[in-house]
Design an enzyme around this catalytic site. Structure first.
Site, PDB file in Angstrom:
ATOM      1  N   ILE A 182       0.269  -5.795   5.430  1.00  0.00           N
ATOM      2  CA  ILE A 182       0.417  -5.294   4.057  1.00  0.00           C
ATOM      3  C   ILE A 182       1.742  -5.754   3.448  1.00  0.00           C
ATOM      4  CG2 ILE A 182      -1.099  -3.319   4.362  1.00  0.00           C
ATOM      5  CD1 ILE A 182       1.360  -1.586   4.858  1.00  0.00           C
TER       6      ILE A 182
ATOM      7  N   LYS B 188      10.196   0.760  18.124  1.00  0.00           N
ATOM      8  CA  LYS B 188       9.911   1.918  17.291  1.00  0.00           C
ATOM      9  C   LYS B 188       9.546   1.409  15.903  1.00  0.00           C
ATOM     10  CE  LYS B 188      13.255   4.925  19.684  1.00  0.00           C
ATOM     11  NZ  LYS B 188      14.468   5.766  19.538  1.00  0.00           N
ATOM     12  N   GLY B 189       8.945   2.256  15.096  1.00  0.00           N
ATOM     13  CA  GLY B 189       8.561   1.836  13.755  1.00  0.00           C
ATOM     14  C   GLY B 189       9.761   1.685  12.853  1.00  0.00           C
TER      15      GLY B 189
ATOM     16  N   GLU C  56       9.254   2.788   7.552  1.00  0.00           N
ATOM     17  CA  GLU C  56       9.412   3.973   6.709  1.00  0.00           C
ATOM     18  C   GLU C  56      10.780   4.630   6.786  1.00  0.00           C
ATOM     19  OE1 GLU C  56       5.232   6.085   6.408  1.00  0.00           O
ATOM     20  OE2 GLU C  56       5.384   5.033   8.308  1.00  0.00           O
TER      21      GLU C  56
ATOM     22  N   PRO D 275      14.610  -9.957  13.380  1.00  0.00           N
ATOM     23  CA  PRO D 275      15.618  -9.458  12.429  1.00  0.00           C
ATOM     24  C   PRO D 275      15.304  -9.777  10.977  1.00  0.00           C
ATOM     25  CG  PRO D 275      16.673 -10.413  14.349  1.00  0.00           C
ATOM     26  CD  PRO D 275      15.212 -10.720  14.480  1.00  0.00           C
TER      27      PRO D 275
ATOM     28  N   GLY E 227       0.814  -1.207   0.000  1.00  0.00           N
ATOM     29  CA  GLY E 227       0.000   0.000   0.000  1.00  0.00           C
ATOM     30  C   GLY E 227       0.849   1.259   0.000  1.00  0.00           C
TER      31      GLY E 227
ATOM     32  N   ILE F 253      14.476  -4.598  18.095  1.00  0.00           N
ATOM     33  CA  ILE F 253      14.122  -5.275  16.853  1.00  0.00           C
ATOM     34  C   ILE F 253      13.592  -6.660  17.221  1.00  0.00           C
ATOM     35  CG2 ILE F 253      14.954  -6.127  14.643  1.00  0.00           C
ATOM     36  CD1 ILE F 253      14.879  -3.060  14.897  1.00  0.00           C
TER      37      ILE F 253
ATOM     38  N   THR G  98      12.307 -10.142   9.300  1.00  0.00           N
ATOM     39  CA  THR G  98      11.315  -9.252   8.690  1.00  0.00           C
ATOM     40  C   THR G  98      11.736  -7.792   8.805  1.00  0.00           C
ATOM     41  OG1 THR G  98      10.028  -9.314  10.745  1.00  0.00           O
ATOM     42  CG2 THR G  98       9.404 -10.858   9.010  1.00  0.00           C
TER      43      THR G  98
END
Length: 722
Positions: A483, A680-681, A684, A611, A248, A608, A613
């Site tokens: 996604i 954390k994300g 992106e 690791p 997406g 993490i 993915t």
């Protein structure tokens, strides 16, 4: 899962006394389903008597529809309906005007849907839509963004709720007094998400006015709520499923036209209806990264310490819906800047509505900021890595808050070590001497570049349930959406760690609005948001198991969780992920072609969890950064009023031949101020800064600073000599 069973299946699972050892590198649990073709996506569900729809885009850039000549199309064999603003079901209010489809005769931009053909087969629907005649009354259009457009205005806020303008100190005075000044403008074209799976939906209505939809979406809870409002239904009467989604990158973050049109057509015809948007339509109807003109000014002392920073952004939005790319926001976080001005201005043009694309704001803004930092390194004669280290702030510059954790310096140092970056005095490239410039292999000029990366820590409230069954297995239910990130896998890991079991003993149910409500997959917030609820539910379940004696009830033992209170609390800390990108490029002096030879990223992104993915996510973002730097561009045709590049033949995403062996690494980061998992994300931050690192490497190679992306051969050739 038989190997996960307890010896006596009638007894309760052992209550965990301590968390299990952290799992690492757990394989994606739906991988076999996907590679064998067993996974079913939104367009692959075909209820009995299913009809097919094909939308008709507006053929003018601004105006209104005066007539839809449907009679000839309706006479074609197999055609059942032609919907337009004259006969389409009426929709209720929505906070997203891009979904007010076929409700009036207005054409706000070329490509806006003005009709929908429904037929027995996909081929018939497509052919009939191609023959439908629509008459228009046209108005003059304006689609070109310029830095001095007369209708530019300052919005109240940019995307994400950020104030459009922030000022600290006296920038003008500090910049004028600075020993060294950089004043540069960087431009980027519009970019498009182009996920592999098209935007598709299959919808049908039951006799009791219940609506069921399979939709390609990043969040079926949001789609359900939106459809309920649009069609005047209780939320309980709408079920939306997004079990498997083929990417997406933000374009499926909110409901898009396909799901609304499919539901409208199904209601109108009384049959299930399937609609998959053609890729050529996507540029106009599912959002795009808006083009930007960004002026960055940096003032510094002779040692390269920043005394003044301004980042001013001009971008466009549509006349349908305001969306302001928050490109100046990262400058409020990154570097020492006692005197600062960050501002956004926008103009509403007759263009499709921009929206989210991977790292909205950060991807655009950090390209400009990190390019300007490289220019400052050249001007001061300070190595680009060292320059960034010298400008590390003690607290977040704009807010004054302490960072919950900030290991950007560690990322820069570790990246430099792994990459083989050696301190270089100043810059100047091949034609000006300096840091590494002038390295040549035959017709190839070589250069290296570095850039920092950042992305905010975001979290939204979520609910989840966890159940222990008699056979020793567990089931977690949460309406998360996978996604392509491996959400099922990491949620099973989180649950297993809390429950003291193995991930393969945990079943994860996601992808249906019938499950506990959860936020969409976006903003790199999925694991933090869903995982927090899963962690809380499993913690509660573990407590129930400890207190339970004897065998479990036949229906198992269940606990639920809601993180609205926790997620809604404002943190006293500035919470961000950070990273550093290093790139080596070659520039062909004969053809002007740029190739990335090496690309390395090092990240500080909390704990993490998986690791395997995680590395995939980092590398995916970096690959998109290569496209942003070198190949991806969408041109707005001023006369036609539409994006010229509307398919993957003309809009050039990186292919395998464009992508080197990318390395992604991370530093260990223990941040107790995030969520129970310490995450954390990561989805992106990989794209943030990558384009700047590549552009800085190109400058190092050729000695010329190009400030407009992408760096295509036609832009480079005039500056190259054999």
């Amino acid at each position: 899962m038989t190997d996960a069973l307890t010896p006596d299946a009638t007894k309760a699972p052992d209550a965990p006394s301590a968390p299990a050892a952290p799992q690492s590198g757990v394989p994606r649990r739906e991988a076999r389903t996907k590679v064998t073709g067993a996974a079913r996506y939104a367009a692959e569900h075909t209820p009995p008597d299913c009809a097919y729809a094909w939308p008709v885009p507006a053929a003018v850039a601004c105006g209104r529809v005066t007539a839809v000549h449907a009679d000839d199309v309706l006479a074609l064999p197999g055609v059942h309906a032609v919907l337009s603003h004259r006969n389409a079901p009426r929709l209720g209010p929505s906070d997203d005007p891009t979904l007010a489809l076929l409700q009036d005769d207005r054409v706000p931009h070329r490509g806006w849907y003005v009709a929908l053909v429904v037929a027995d087969s996909l081929e018939t629907a497509r052919a009939a839509a191609g023959t439908l005649r629509v008459s228009y009354e046209t108005d003059e259009h304006d689609v070109v963004l310029t830095a001095d457009h007369p209708r530019l205005y300052t919005p109240q806020e940019a995307n994400g709720g950020h104030p459009a303008v922030r000022e600290r100190g006296d920038f003008d005075a500090a910049f004028a007094a600075a020993d060294i000044r950089v004043d540069a403008t960087y431009t980027m074209p519009a970019l498009h998400n182009h996920p592999m799976e098209p935007h598709a939906a299959t919808a049908w209505w039951a006799d009791d006015d219940r609506l069921t939809v399979y939709d390609s979406s990043q969040g079926s809870t949001t789609v359900r709520d939106t459809l309920a409002r649009l069609f005047g239904l209780p939320e309980a009467s709408v079920t939306v499923m997004s079990e498997h989604v083929g990417g997406g990158f933000g374009s499926k973050g909110t409901p898009r036209p396909q799901v609304v049109l499919a539901a409208m057509a199904a209601r109108h015809t009384g049959r299930p209806v399937k609609l998959a948007l053609p890729r050529q339509h996507l540029a106009a109807v599912v959002g795009h990264r808006a083009p930007t003109v960004q002026r960055v000014r940096l003032g510094a002392d002779s040692d390269g310490v920043i005394t003044a920073l301004a980042h001013e952004v001009v971008t466009h939005t549509s006349t349908v819906k305001e969306f302001v790319e928050q490109a100046a926001v990262p400058a409020r976080t990154m570097y020492t800047s006692p005197n600062s001005r960050t501002a956004h201005r926008v103009v509403a043009l007759d263009v499709p509505s921009p929206s989210w694309m991977r790292a909205p704001g950060e991807a655009s803004g950090m390209y400009a900021l990190e390019s300007a930092m490289d220019e400052l390194a050249v001007a001061t004669g300070v190595d680009p890595v060292e320059l960034r280290l010298r400008n590390e702030p003690a607290t977040e510059p704009d807010s004054g808050r302490r960072f919950s954790s900030r290991h950007l310096a560690d990322c820069l140092r570790e990246g430099a070590r792994r990459f083989g970056w050696e301190p270089r005095a100043g810059g100047g490239g091949a034609q000006g001497g300096g840091r590494g410039g002038g390295r040549r292999e035959g017709d190839l000029l070589l250069g290296t570049g570095v850039a920092s990366a950042t992305y905010p820590v975001l979290v939204s409230p979520s609910t989840a349930t966890a159940q222990a069954d008699r056979d020793g297995t567990y089931t977690v239910r949460v309406n998360a959406t996978d996604i392509g990130t491996g959400a099922r896998t990491v949620l099973a890991q989180i649950a297993a760690e809390v429950l003291g079991t193995r991930p393969d003993a945990v079943r994860v149910d996601i992808g249906s609005s019938g499950l506990p409500d959860a936020p969409l997959a976006g903003g790199s917030s999925g694991t933090a948001s869903w995982g927090w609820a899963v962690h809380k539910a499993c913690t509660a379940l573990a407590g129930k198991l400890r207190a339970h004696s004897g065998e479990l009830p036949a229906e198992g033992l269940t606990a639920s969780a809601d993180t609205e209170e926790e997620a809604g609390q404002e943190s006293p800390y500035a919470r961000h992920a950070f990273g550093a990108h290093f790139a080596e490029v070659q520039v062909d002096t004969v053809t002007g072609e740029v190739r990335v030879r090496r690309l390395l990223g090092v990240y500080a992104a909390g704990r993490i969890l998986n690791p395997r993915t995680a590395r995939s996510q980092f590398i995916g973002g970096m690959t998109m950064g290569i496209g942003m730097a070198l190949t991806e561009s969408s041109t707005m045709d001023p006369g036609f009023g539409d994006f010229a590049e509307r398919d993957l033949a003309s809009y050039h995403v990186p292919s395998c031949a464009d992508v080197p062996a990318i390395e992604a690494h991370w530093v260990e980061e223990d941040d107790p101020h995030l969520n129970p998992m310490g995450t954390k994300g990561i989805g992106e931050i990989g794209i943030v800064g990558t384009a700047a690192a590549i552009a800085n490497a190109v400058h190092d190679a050729v000695g010329v600073r190009l400030r407009h992306l992408p760096l295509t051969p036609d832009r480079l050739l005039p500056h190259l000599t054999a």
